[in-house]
Write a protein that holds these residues in place. Structure first.
Motif, PDB file in Angstrom:
ATOM      1  N   ILE A  88      19.058  -3.932 -19.587  1.00  0.00           N
ATOM      2  CA  ILE A  88      20.119  -2.942 -19.829  1.00  0.00           C
ATOM      3  C   ILE A  88      20.231  -2.606 -21.312  1.00  0.00           C
ATOM      4  N   ARG A 146      16.770  -0.622 -22.532  1.00  0.00           N
ATOM      5  CA  ARG A 146      16.383   0.638 -21.921  1.00  0.00           C
ATOM      6  C   ARG A 146      16.764   1.873 -22.743  1.00  0.00           C
ATOM      7  N   ASN A 173      16.386  -0.992 -11.585  1.00  0.00           N
ATOM      8  CA  ASN A 173      16.739  -0.224 -10.394  1.00  0.00           C
ATOM      9  C   ASN A 173      18.198   0.210 -10.365  1.00  0.00           C
ATOM     10  N   ILE A 174      18.945  -0.140 -11.392  1.00  0.00           N
ATOM     11  CA  ILE A 174      20.310   0.384 -11.478  1.00  0.00           C
ATOM     12  C   ILE A 174      20.283   1.904 -11.690  1.00  0.00           C
ATOM     13  N   LYS A 175      19.322   2.382 -12.501  1.00  0.00           N
ATOM     14  CA  LYS A 175      19.233   3.810 -12.776  1.00  0.00           C
ATOM     15  C   LYS A 175      17.932   4.440 -12.296  1.00  0.00           C
ATOM     16  N   ASP A 176      16.916   3.629 -12.054  1.00  0.00           N
ATOM     17  CA  ASP A 176      15.638   4.142 -11.572  1.00  0.00           C
ATOM     18  C   ASP A 176      15.351   3.577 -10.193  1.00  0.00           C
TER      19      ASP A 176
END
Length: 267
Positions: free
Chosen positions: A80, A83, A183-186
């Protein structure tokens, strides 16, 4: 040494320094003598395999839950935090490899060792300290048993074996936590993420980390056993031994890591 008004202050400072330095040298000699006993009994006859197996189970079983939670959090936080800058430079594809190398080379071994210093080191110090206070160790010595061989050697060797294994486990869990963070945003499959992660990992990244984990285990085991085995009389000494084992073990882990980094940099 208390200040005496009849003694000049410079002389008082010198005498106080001399006393502390002498105590330090005596402590070093005591530790070396204790280490000699460990080495002597490690390679002696009739090794306590049953106690060694028990301590391996205790160390692994007591630590695996905490290591799992910590590993996932470390991988998640690294991902986090790393990124956004990588997005700005258009280098998001480098994220899995960067996190994997950071975990394997430094974060995994050091964080695992510090956790084990707090959990395992304090446990050894408190357990052996309690046995010293309740005169169980003295009873073993009187009955011609060898407390170092039965109590100390299995714990030290178990720490040397189990902490590298816990470190490897923390690395794997940390990479899994990083995948969760990605995988929170992708939307990246676990297989693709693992392939990208280990594409950046080289043999030279893994071996030094594993080797220094053995030294971390030795430091934690020796310090924890030494503090407990040499605890003073009185119930309060058990807490002192446990606390001292944690503080000293954690500090030595950082020092060993500093030396290991310097040596690795020369390779």
């Amino acid at each position: 040494m208390k200040k005496n008004d009849s003694i000049p202050y410079p002389l008082y400072v010198f005498e106080n320094f001399k006393k502390k330095f002498t105590d330090f040298l005596i402590k070093i000699a005591d530790v070396l003598s204790f280490l000699q006993l460990i080495v002597k009994n490690t390679f002696g006859k009739n090794f306590e395999w049953q106690e060694f197996s028990k301590q391996c189970y205790v160390i692994g079983n007591k630590s695996v839950g905490l290591i799992s939670i910590t590993g996932i959090i470390i991988g998640l936080v690294l991902t986090i935090q790393s990124r956004p800058p990588l997005v700005d430079f258009g280098a998001v594809a480098m994220l899995p490899g960067m996190v994997a190398v950071s975990l394997i080379r430094e974060m995994g071994p050091v964080i695992t060792a510090l956790i084990c210093a707090g959990k395992i080191g304090s446990s050894m110090g408190a357990e052996l300290g309690s046995m010293r206070v309740t005169e169980q160790i003295d009873a073993m010595e009187v009955s011609n048993a060898n407390p170092v061989k039965y109590l100390v050697v299995p714990r030290v060797l178990a720490a040397i074996i189990m902490i590298p294994l816990l470190t490897l486990y923390a690395d794997v869990i940390g990479i899994f936590g990083s995948w969760i963070g990605v995988n929170i945003k992708d939307d990246v499959s676990l297989t693709l993420f693992v392939n990208q992660a280990f594409a950046s990992v080289e043999f030279i990244d893994i071996i030094p980390a594993v080797i220094k984990s053995f030294f971390f285990g030795a430091v934690i085991g020796i310090v924890g056993c030494y503090k407990g085995y040499n605890a003073e009389r009185g119930t309060e000494s058990v807490g002192v031994a446990a606390n001292s084992a944690v503080v000293t073990g954690s500090l030595l882990v950082i020092i060993v890591d500093l030396v290991a980094v310097q040596i690795t940099d020369l390779l």
